[in-house]
Design a protein around this motif. Sequence first.
Motif, PDB file in Angstrom:
ATOM      1  N   SER A  73       0.842  -1.197   0.000  1.00  0.00           N
ATOM      2  CA  SER A  73       0.000   0.000   0.000  1.00  0.00           C
ATOM      3  C   SER A  73       0.874   1.243   0.000  1.00  0.00           C
ATOM      4  O   SER A  73       1.950   1.254   0.604  1.00  0.00           O
ATOM      5  CB  SER A  73      -0.910   0.036   1.244  1.00  0.00           C
TER       6      SER A  73
ATOM      7  N   TYR B  19       0.497   5.204   1.041  1.00  0.00           N
ATOM      8  CA  TYR B  19      -0.359   6.153   1.754  1.00  0.00           C
ATOM      9  C   TYR B  19      -0.469   7.437   0.943  1.00  0.00           C
ATOM     10  O   TYR B  19       0.536   8.084   0.656  1.00  0.00           O
ATOM     11  CB  TYR B  19       0.241   6.442   3.131  1.00  0.00           C
ATOM     12  N   THR B  20      -1.677   7.800   0.530  1.00  0.00           N
ATOM     13  CA  THR B  20      -1.854   8.967  -0.340  1.00  0.00           C
ATOM     14  C   THR B  20      -2.758  10.028   0.272  1.00  0.00           C
ATOM     15  O   THR B  20      -3.147  10.975  -0.414  1.00  0.00           O
ATOM     16  CB  THR B  20      -2.433   8.534  -1.705  1.00  0.00           C
TER      17      THR B  20
ATOM     18  N   PHE C   3      -7.602   5.515   7.286  1.00  0.00           N
ATOM     19  CA  PHE C   3      -6.368   5.683   6.534  1.00  0.00           C
ATOM     20  C   PHE C   3      -6.656   5.390   5.055  1.00  0.00           C
ATOM     21  O   PHE C   3      -7.143   4.310   4.719  1.00  0.00           O
ATOM     22  CB  PHE C   3      -5.271   4.740   7.042  1.00  0.00           C
ATOM     23  N   TYR C   4      -6.360   6.347   4.197  1.00  0.00           N
ATOM     24  CA  TYR C   4      -6.623   6.189   2.770  1.00  0.00           C
ATOM     25  C   TYR C   4      -5.318   5.919   2.019  1.00  0.00           C
ATOM     26  O   TYR C   4      -4.319   6.613   2.220  1.00  0.00           O
ATOM     27  CB  TYR C   4      -7.307   7.434   2.217  1.00  0.00           C
ATOM     28  N   PHE C   5      -5.369   4.888   1.162  1.00  0.00           N
ATOM     29  CA  PHE C   5      -4.196   4.486   0.392  1.00  0.00           C
ATOM     30  C   PHE C   5      -4.480   4.638  -1.102  1.00  0.00           C
ATOM     31  O   PHE C   5      -5.601   4.963  -1.514  1.00  0.00           O
ATOM     32  CB  PHE C   5      -3.818   3.042   0.722  1.00  0.00           C
TER      33      PHE C   5
ATOM     34  N   SER D  42      -7.483   2.656  -2.191  1.00  0.00           N
ATOM     35  CA  SER D  42      -8.734   2.778  -1.434  1.00  0.00           C
ATOM     36  C   SER D  42      -9.867   3.232  -2.353  1.00  0.00           C
ATOM     37  O   SER D  42      -9.692   4.134  -3.180  1.00  0.00           O
ATOM     38  CB  SER D  42      -8.571   3.781  -0.293  1.00  0.00           C
TER      39      SER D  42
ATOM     40  N   TYR E  87      -7.371  12.665  -0.452  1.00  0.00           N
ATOM     41  CA  TYR E  87      -6.440  11.617  -0.869  1.00  0.00           C
ATOM     42  C   TYR E  87      -6.551  11.389  -2.362  1.00  0.00           C
ATOM     43  O   TYR E  87      -7.521  11.791  -3.018  1.00  0.00           O
ATOM     44  CB  TYR E  87      -6.680  10.328  -0.074  1.00  0.00           C
TER      45      TYR E  87
END
Length: 429
Positions: free
Chosen positions: A55, A57-58, A137-139, A142, A245
């Motif tokens: 993943s 993280y964005t 938490f946005y990846f 996501s 994100y």
Amino acid sequence: MRNLTDFLLFIVLAIWVAACQQSTLIGEDLIDEDNTQVQEIDTLRVETSSLLLDSIYTANASRMLAGAFADPYLGKVSAQCFFNLDSVDIFSIEDDANLLFDSLSLSLRHDYEYPATDHLQNLAVYTLEEKLDDEVFYFNHSVGPETLQKVGVTTFNTHSTRNNRFNIRLADDLGRALFEVAKKSDELDIDHVIQGMSIRQEGELAGQSVLGFPTDSIYLQVHYHDRKTDEKGSVSLKLKPALRYNRLLSDRGQTALRNLTQRGTAVSSSQTNAESYIQAGVGICTKLDFPTLRSIRQNRKISVNLAYLDIQPIKSSYQGSDLAPLENLYVYSPTHKNTLKQTYWSGSEINPVSVQRTVDALTGNSTYRIYLTDYISDILNQDADEYTGILLYTSASSTGINELGRVVLGSGQHPREAAKLHIIFTVIK
């Protein structure tokens, strides 16, 4: 007599200066040249593979990404940004019957595009069914909230808008609703009008790019005028900090990387035309292994003087196109799950070792040179049979969430741009 004395003094000084300029290796009298031998080798096998990281993280990105393009090596690549809006700043106007709504626009500017070319770009703006959750938490992969409805679409020339502010006209019914909210200064909650927004590609991918918009450049703007004085005005809604994100995806189904589907797994370059790949944001990195490295020991005591790897972008992957290779790669060590951790010799996850691309002025060939002296020395002097390779990617702490640049690299078996490991070492007999 005086002249003779001066002449002799000059001769002594000249001899003394010459002696001082001769370099002497400290301890050279202790080296037994009969028992040491310096050797160089560049024929060790270099194996590369393409790895899909778990993943990226964005969330909380400093640049929102939107758009899509078709890459002959990495397939269809797309970016969609999601964000909440903030009414903390003054979002109010006088509740005056003479003030009339004119229009609603999304105001923004782009400072990044990949591929970088002058073309017509198509983007659409959507509202969201619900807000982004500040506890989630946005990846990069996501899914995010569902889009509610399309409220605007635009076609613009990237040459004229690059680094310049421009507006996307949005639906009047949404604008009128926000206009009414702004007239009620004691009721600044806009949640019942709009939850959030998303920008994504509209229409065909051909001739398109992924564009990057600095987050501080994006805001909604309600325009109005006074029907008596014809005076114009506007109020704005900015992005809410941390609630944004980028969703970054690629469809590799029609490429050599079609089997790269499982996160944390790798596909050998032997299955991908002796090439490996790196794609920022999407999470594709290159893994390097040196399976025959220990063969140079041969029960000898070895001291590594210098070790470096030269790995080259495949020239045909970017020549004649706007898909420029990444200017910098970053070196990491893999975890046991094939995810990024600190680089082998930097000791820091925040500051990975950076490797800059150099271009030969005569041939035009590009090379990334990675110095591995300590890494190779440790491997040759440890007893364990297994060791981890190294990973090449973009800077995961910053650049990786803000861009989609890529590079295609030659493996050790590539017929033209082969990766080579060079080691100069001393054998102590």
